[in-house]
Design an enzyme around this catalytic site. Structure first.
Site, PDB file in Angstrom:
ATOM      1  N   ASN A   1      -3.900  -1.249   4.400  1.00 32.82           N
ATOM      2  CA  ASN A   1      -5.040  -0.325   4.412  1.00 32.82           C
ATOM      3  C   ASN A   1      -6.338  -1.021   4.772  1.00 32.82           C
ATOM      4  O   ASN A   1      -7.183  -0.457   5.449  1.00 32.82           O
ATOM      5  CB  ASN A   1      -5.190   0.316   3.036  1.00 32.82           C
ATOM      6  CG  ASN A   1      -6.479   1.106   2.884  1.00 32.82           C
ATOM      7  OD1 ASN A   1      -6.672   2.117   3.557  1.00 32.82           O
ATOM      8  ND2 ASN A   1      -7.395   0.620   2.050  1.00 32.82           N
TER       9      ASN A   1
ATOM     10  N   ARG B   1       6.500  -3.384  -1.049  1.00 33.05           N
ATOM     11  CA  ARG B   1       5.651  -2.563  -1.916  1.00 33.05           C
ATOM     12  C   ARG B   1       4.362  -2.395  -1.121  1.00 33.05           C
ATOM     13  O   ARG B   1       3.774  -3.375  -0.655  1.00 33.05           O
ATOM     14  CB  ARG B   1       5.414  -3.269  -3.257  1.00 33.05           C
ATOM     15  CG  ARG B   1       4.554  -2.476  -4.250  1.00 33.05           C
ATOM     16  CD  ARG B   1       3.099  -2.797  -4.088  1.00 33.05           C
ATOM     17  NE  ARG B   1       2.246  -2.189  -5.110  1.00 33.05           N
ATOM     18  CZ  ARG B   1       0.933  -2.282  -5.127  1.00 33.05           C
ATOM     19  NH1 ARG B   1       0.307  -2.960  -4.200  1.00 33.05           N
ATOM     20  NH2 ARG B   1       0.227  -1.711  -6.074  1.00 33.05           N
TER      21      ARG B   1
ATOM     22  N   ASP C   1       0.620  -1.483  -0.781  1.00 34.24           N
ATOM     23  CA  ASP C   1      -0.630  -1.350  -1.528  1.00 34.24           C
ATOM     24  C   ASP C   1      -1.474  -0.196  -0.964  1.00 34.24           C
ATOM     25  O   ASP C   1      -1.505   0.028   0.244  1.00 34.24           O
ATOM     26  CB  ASP C   1      -1.409  -2.672  -1.404  1.00 34.24           C
ATOM     27  CG  ASP C   1      -2.598  -2.736  -2.329  1.00 34.24           C
ATOM     28  OD1 ASP C   1      -2.399  -2.649  -3.556  1.00 34.24           O
ATOM     29  OD2 ASP C   1      -3.737  -2.864  -1.827  1.00 34.24           O
TER      30      ASP C   1
ATOM     31  N   HIS D   1      -4.646   5.544   0.631  1.00 34.50           N
ATOM     32  CA  HIS D   1      -5.913   5.363   1.357  1.00 34.50           C
ATOM     33  C   HIS D   1      -5.731   5.265   2.867  1.00 34.50           C
ATOM     34  O   HIS D   1      -6.642   4.832   3.581  1.00 34.50           O
ATOM     35  CB  HIS D   1      -6.647   4.140   0.796  1.00 34.50           C
ATOM     36  CG  HIS D   1      -7.051   4.334  -0.635  1.00 34.50           C
ATOM     37  ND1 HIS D   1      -8.193   4.991  -1.004  1.00 34.50           N
ATOM     38  CD2 HIS D   1      -6.409   4.030  -1.792  1.00 34.50           C
ATOM     39  CE1 HIS D   1      -8.266   5.065  -2.322  1.00 34.50           C
ATOM     40  NE2 HIS D   1      -7.190   4.490  -2.831  1.00 34.50           N
TER      41      HIS D   1
ATOM     42  N   GLU E   1       2.219   2.538  -3.292  1.00 39.27           N
ATOM     43  CA  GLU E   1       1.323   2.750  -4.432  1.00 39.27           C
ATOM     44  C   GLU E   1       0.459   3.973  -4.144  1.00 39.27           C
ATOM     45  O   GLU E   1      -0.401   3.932  -3.260  1.00 39.27           O
ATOM     46  CB  GLU E   1       0.420   1.529  -4.644  1.00 39.27           C
ATOM     47  CG  GLU E   1      -0.568   1.739  -5.776  1.00 39.27           C
ATOM     48  CD  GLU E   1      -1.842   0.917  -5.649  1.00 39.27           C
ATOM     49  OE1 GLU E   1      -2.531   0.756  -6.665  1.00 39.27           O
ATOM     50  OE2 GLU E   1      -2.162   0.455  -4.542  1.00 39.27           O
TER      51      GLU E   1
END
Ligand SMILES: *[C@@H]1O[C@H](CO)[C@@H](O)[C@H](O)[C@H]1NC(C)=O
Ligand SMILES: *[C@@H]1O[C@H](CO)[C@@H](O)[C@H](O)[C@H]1NC(C)=O
Ligand SMILES: *[C@@H]1O[C@H](CO)[C@@H](O)[C@H](O)[C@H]1NC(C)=O
Ligand SMILES: *[C@@H]1O[C@H](CO)[C@@H](O)[C@H](O)[C@H]1NC(C)=O
Ligand SMILES: *[C@@H]1O[C@H](CO)[C@@H](O)[C@H](O)[C@H]1NC(C)=O
Ligand SMILES: *[C@@H]1O[C@H](CO)[C@@H](O)[C@H](O)[C@H]1NC(C)=O
Ligand SMILES: *[C@@H]1O[C@H](CO)[C@@H](O)[C@H](O)[C@H]1NC(C)=O
Length: 496
Positions: free
Chosen positions: A140, A219, A221, A225, A245
């Site tokens: 992101n 995973r 992050d 967003h 997430e």
């Protein structure tokens, strides 16, 4: 240098490429922060000061050299913090990038944690043990210390490859996706993932990273967003399981991300568990049961969600509830209901810490003891691994049997789990589970190794007047195969 190592990498990395959601569904994950899991031999075990927010000395090799502790507790996968190169400038108001989330040049590895060969050695050792490697990925954003940073040493060097600076307006979805996380002292410049060059550069990068290091899962992050369609192509390029997430308890929001990636962290369940099991707390067991139903109905596939009680962004359970039975009862739910259980390093040692940086303490000060919580974790993994291998556990869905103001009984694949939020002091209270088991059906609680009688109508009563602990009732045929509670087996002289 080991002469055999190239051959080992070929065999073990090659053979486990591209682990899918189906292969992850039955796994159990141990999450760790590389800098905080284990020290090299001879390092000063008292030197790590959490408040300092700086590197404490853990590396990929120190993880590799201390995998017995994780594997002996029954885990079949390890999720490590990000591996990419981070910001290396002067210390910020929030300290240094010891956690690995402050990405600068994603195409380079983070030299604080070792070399390319070290990361390959960790991957190969996990695969030799039949375990999976999950790597935390930050796509992101990058990190900087101003709203007009110089990106010349970053993987994405052009300011036009980022969205223009704006602080996030949390009520506005476009703003949440395009504006910058962080604040003006530590900014997290937001990549323009709609830019085709940014998207294709990321796709090539993640494909190479996964292949080169034999990564089995990611995973993701800050998944919330980024505009969701980006993740579909990113995860397709990665070719492995993606666990996103999506912070927050809104089920429609979280479940929408399962359209573009395999799974997300089960924040909705986490919030409901805190509301039901933390002491003191609202003891909202009916809310938890309702949320479990909404999760089953709201997600495309609830059996692959990542269940957790702790991570680097939420308080340690011990800081919410000092009563150990609160932790045990809550933890049992994360293992015995639908989903992939995730244990954050130190949860098994009852580490405390409310918020960043205090929930990121070093593990070595615990001495890696076989605590009661470590042993509970081991038992839960042993049972679940057996069920995954020998029953339809991973695919089957949890059924709620009973909800009371202080208890919850569930059934999954003929295992009945009964939990309570009354805490350690004994109380004259009972929880009844109404099972489909016949009268006098024989089952054993694997945590106490006591047999439980089934009464009329399939009723099982767990009463707490002599003490409180979760109860996991396992029918005799399954118990025998699982090799748990050997002491109740008095005919074992001829078996294996
Ligand atoms: C840890 O660091 C903080 C801030 O840097 C400092 O105030 C504190 O005294 C240190 N604690 C120890 C035990 O050195
Ligand atoms: C939402 O945020 C975007 C990005 O900052 C902005 O362009 C837009 O005007 C905002 N919408 C509203 C209704 O405030
Ligand atoms: C219990 O949880 C449910 C589901 O989250 C919620 O709707 C309800 O308001 C909560 N009740 C209390 C008393 O907190
Ligand atoms: C945990 O299990 C180990 C091995 O069985 C045992 O030695 C240890 O005493 C147990 N720890 C506790 C706190 O019961
Ligand atoms: C489950 O099956 C895997 C693969 O065959 C094996 O490595 C593992 O030991 C088994 N675990 C249990 C608890 O039976
Ligand atoms: C439970 O009730 C019995 C009988 O009324 C009483 O003797 C005992 O002290 C009570 N125990 C607790 C923990 O309240
Ligand atoms: C073994 O179990 C059987 C059946 O539960 C019981 O009848 C017998 O007394 C037990 N033997 C011993 C030595 O405990």
């Amino acid at each position: 240098m080991f002469h055999l190592s190239p051959w080992i990498f070929l065999v073990f990395i090659g053979s486990t490429l591209a682990a899918t959601a189906d292969q992850w569904r039955g796994r159990a994950i141990y999450q760790l922060i590389t800098d905080r899991y284990a020290l090299p031999n001879g390092a000063d075990a008292n030197a790590c000061n959490v408040t300092d927010q700086t590197w404490c000395g853990g590396t990929w090799l120190t993880i590799k050299d201390n995998l017995d502790y994780i594997q002996n507790a029954g885990f079949t996968a390890v999720w490590i913090s990000p591996v990419s190169q981070n910001y290396e400038g002067p210390r910020t108001v929030y300290g240094d990038a010891y956690h690995g989330y402050w990405i600068a040049d994603a195409s380079q590895l983070n030299s604080h944690f070792g070399t390319s060969d070290d990361l390959k050695a960790l991957s190969a050792e996990l695969h030799r043990r039949g375990m999976y490697l999950m790597v935390d990925i930050v796509a992101n954003n990058v990190m900087a210390t101003s709203t007009t940073p110089d990106f010349s040493n970053y993987m994405f060097k052009e300011p036009t490859q980022y969205h223009p600076y704006c602080p996030i307006d949390w009520g506005n979805v476009t703003s949440v996706q395009d504006c910058w996380l962080g604040d003006t002292k530590v900014t997290l410049p937001d990549l323009n993932t709609e830019d085709p060059t940014v998207a294709s550069t990321y796709g090539t990068w993640i494909n190479n990273l996964v292949q080169e290091y034999g990564i089995d899962g990611l995973r993701i992050d800050a998944a919330k967003h980024v505009q969701a369609p980006f993740w579909a192509s990113f995860c397709a390029s990665a070719g492995v399981f993606c666990l996103g997430e999506v912070f927050g308890d809104d089920i429609p929001t979280a479940s929408s991300y399962q359209q573009v990636m395999d799974s997300v962290l089960n924040y909705p369940l986490y919030d409901a568990i805190v509301q039901a099991f933390s002491i003191p707390g609202p003891a909202n067991v009916s809310g938890l049961a309702a949320v479990m139903g909404q999760i089953q109905n709201g997600f495309e596939d609830s059996t692959v969600l990542g269940n957790f009680l702790e991570n680097q962004d939420v308080p340690r359970w011990h800081s919410l509830s000092v009563d150990p039975q609160s932790l045990y009862n809550a933890m049992v739910l994360t293992f015995m209901s639908d989903g992939i259980p995730i244990v954050y390093y130190g949860q098994e040692q009852s580490l405390d810490g409310t918020a960043d940086p205090y929930n990121r303490g070093p593990l070595w000060t615990s001495g890696y003891q076989q605590t009661a919580t470590y042993n509970l974790t081991t038992t839960l993994n042993k049972l679940r691994n057996y069920l995954v291998n020998n029953t339809n556990w991973a695919q089957s869905r949890t059924q709620v049997l009973q909800v009371t103001s202080d208890g919850l009984a569930i059934m999954k694949e003929n295992i009945v789990t009964i939990m309570t939020n009354i805490g350690s002091p004994p109380q004259n209270t009972s929880v009844f589970a109404y099972t489909s088991w016949p009268n006098s059906f024989s089952s054993t609680d694997i945590l106490s190794c006591k047999q439980y009688a089934v009464g009329s109508g399939g009723t099982v009563e767990v009463e707490y007047s002599k003490g409180v602990q979760p109860v996991i009732l396992v029918p005799d045929d399954i118990l025998e195969g699982s090799k748990l509670c050997r002491q109740v087996d008095n005919t074992s002289s001829t078996s294996d």
